[in-house]
Design a protein around this motif. Sequence first.
Motif, PDB file in Angstrom:
ATOM      1  N   ALA A 104       0.580  -1.007   0.070  1.00 41.13           N
ATOM      2  CA  ALA A 104       0.269   0.008   0.110  1.00 41.13           C
ATOM      3  C   ALA A 104       0.753   1.169  -0.384  1.00 41.13           C
ATOM      4  CB  ALA A 104      -1.007  -0.053   0.901  1.00 41.13           C
ATOM      5  N   MET A 105       1.954   1.295   1.503  1.00 43.18           N
ATOM      6  CA  MET A 105       2.746   2.726   1.013  1.00 43.18           C
ATOM      7  C   MET A 105       4.221   2.877  -0.349  1.00 43.18           C
ATOM      8  SD  MET A 105       5.046   2.365   4.409  1.00 43.18           S
ATOM      9  CE  MET A 105       6.383   3.261   3.449  1.00 43.18           C
ATOM     10  N   GLY A 110       3.608   5.927  -4.600  1.00 42.21           N
ATOM     11  CA  GLY A 110       3.676   6.798  -5.857  1.00 42.21           C
ATOM     12  C   GLY A 110       3.023   7.578  -7.240  1.00 42.21           C
ATOM     13  N   GLU A 111       1.108   7.286  -6.027  1.00 44.71           N
ATOM     14  CA  GLU A 111       0.723   8.463  -6.977  1.00 44.71           C
ATOM     15  C   GLU A 111       0.686   9.469  -5.627  1.00 44.71           C
ATOM     16  OE1 GLU A 111      -4.145   8.749  -5.780  1.00 44.71           O
ATOM     17  OE2 GLU A 111      -3.553   6.983  -6.757  1.00 44.71           O
ATOM     18  N   LEU A 112       1.561   9.725  -4.759  1.00 50.07           N
ATOM     19  CA  LEU A 112       1.381  11.216  -4.001  1.00 50.07           C
ATOM     20  C   LEU A 112       2.726  12.619  -5.170  1.00 50.07           C
ATOM     21  CD1 LEU A 112       1.096  12.360  -1.650  1.00 50.07           C
ATOM     22  CD2 LEU A 112       3.099  11.590  -0.616  1.00 50.07           C
ATOM     23  N   LEU A 133       9.813  10.246  -2.302  1.00 47.89           N
ATOM     24  CA  LEU A 133      10.528   9.555  -3.936  1.00 47.89           C
ATOM     25  C   LEU A 133      10.712   8.092  -1.968  1.00 47.89           C
ATOM     26  CD1 LEU A 133      11.074   8.744  -6.458  1.00 47.89           C
ATOM     27  CD2 LEU A 133      13.238   9.577  -6.451  1.00 47.89           C
ATOM     28  N   PRO A 134      10.615   8.258  -0.815  1.00 50.51           N
ATOM     29  CA  PRO A 134      11.244   7.448  -1.000  1.00 50.51           C
ATOM     30  C   PRO A 134       9.889   6.110   0.139  1.00 50.51           C
ATOM     31  CG  PRO A 134      11.478   9.192   0.761  1.00 50.51           C
ATOM     32  CD  PRO A 134      11.550   9.764  -0.647  1.00 50.51           C
ATOM     33  N   LEU A 135       9.112   7.049  -0.093  1.00 52.58           N
ATOM     34  CA  LEU A 135       7.619   5.702   0.035  1.00 52.58           C
ATOM     35  C   LEU A 135       7.437   5.349  -0.489  1.00 52.58           C
ATOM     36  CD1 LEU A 135       5.146   9.134   1.363  1.00 52.58           C
ATOM     37  CD2 LEU A 135       6.789   7.362   2.827  1.00 52.58           C
ATOM     38  N   PRO A 136       7.355   5.448  -1.532  1.00 50.86           N
ATOM     39  CA  PRO A 136       6.862   3.609  -2.457  1.00 50.86           C
ATOM     40  C   PRO A 136       8.524   2.818  -2.613  1.00 50.86           C
ATOM     41  CG  PRO A 136       7.403   5.392  -4.129  1.00 50.86           C
ATOM     42  CD  PRO A 136       7.335   6.148  -2.787  1.00 50.86           C
ATOM     43  N   SER A 138      10.659   1.941  -0.297  1.00 56.56           N
ATOM     44  CA  SER A 138      10.330   1.193   1.615  1.00 56.56           C
ATOM     45  C   SER A 138       9.333   1.232   1.354  1.00 56.56           C
ATOM     46  CB  SER A 138      10.854   2.808   2.024  1.00 56.56           C
ATOM     47  OG  SER A 138       9.932   3.181   2.121  1.00 56.56           O
ATOM     48  N   GLY A 139       8.279   0.937   0.801  1.00 57.46           N
ATOM     49  CA  GLY A 139       7.359   0.122   0.307  1.00 57.46           C
ATOM     50  C   GLY A 139       7.164  -1.130  -0.081  1.00 57.46           C
ATOM     51  N   VAL A 140       8.211  -1.267  -1.123  1.00 59.54           N
ATOM     52  CA  VAL A 140       8.480  -2.081  -2.243  1.00 59.54           C
ATOM     53  C   VAL A 140       9.852  -3.054  -0.892  1.00 59.54           C
ATOM     54  CG1 VAL A 140       9.512  -2.653  -3.577  1.00 59.54           C
ATOM     55  CG2 VAL A 140       7.941  -1.878  -4.163  1.00 59.54           C
ATOM     56  N   LEU A 141      10.117  -2.594  -0.860  1.00 59.66           N
ATOM     57  CA  LEU A 141      11.366  -3.369   0.358  1.00 59.66           C
ATOM     58  C   LEU A 141      10.710  -3.857   1.595  1.00 59.66           C
ATOM     59  CD1 LEU A 141      14.669  -1.176   0.036  1.00 59.66           C
ATOM     60  CD2 LEU A 141      14.127  -2.895  -0.643  1.00 59.66           C
ATOM     61  N   ILE A 142       9.591  -2.750   2.065  1.00 60.10           N
ATOM     62  CA  ILE A 142       9.114  -3.338   3.114  1.00 60.10           C
ATOM     63  C   ILE A 142       7.863  -5.134   3.054  1.00 60.10           C
ATOM     64  CG2 ILE A 142       6.584  -3.212   4.721  1.00 60.10           C
ATOM     65  CD1 ILE A 142       7.863  -0.203   5.528  1.00 60.10           C
TER      66      ILE A 142
END
Length: 164
Positions: A104-105, A110-112, A133-136, A138-142
């Motif tokens: 979800a992150m 990415g939308e944000l 940019l770190p949100l998606p 780190s989301g993928v990595l999480i």
Amino acid sequence: MRVFANLLSFASRSLLMLGGIGLAVMTLIIGWQVFARYVLNASPSWSEQASLVLMIWFVSFAAAAGVKEGFHIRISAFADSLPGRWPNRLQLVSHLIVALVGAAMAFWGGELIMRTWEHTIPTLGISRGFAYLPLPISGVLIALFALENFLEQLNPAIAGDAES
């Protein structure tokens, strides 16, 4: 699987290193801001926004590494009090929920970014989307770290294989 596990371990160590560097740089910026404000009587206009952008970056990366390294906050009193295999099952469900949160992150992060890329942070002259940019990432990595934890818990031999 071993190569993938080693790659994720390297990513986690790199995230922790980047997080530490970001924290040190932010501390220097805040120190400079305080010195400039109270000693030079001229506070730099860019320092607060730069610190906030850095904080978004290093907190996001540290959160992802926390999933991999297991130093994220969790309360296990309830799960530990359950009989039999229930604690193990709840931990597996927990890994899947964390993976969904990471996905979800990644998606909404990415939308944000897409919605804010055209906005500029005035004091820094960079895109607001760059700050997020770190949100998606780190989301993928999480999600990947949580799925790896899930698979390791299902088959503990995987964890031993990654360390050899």
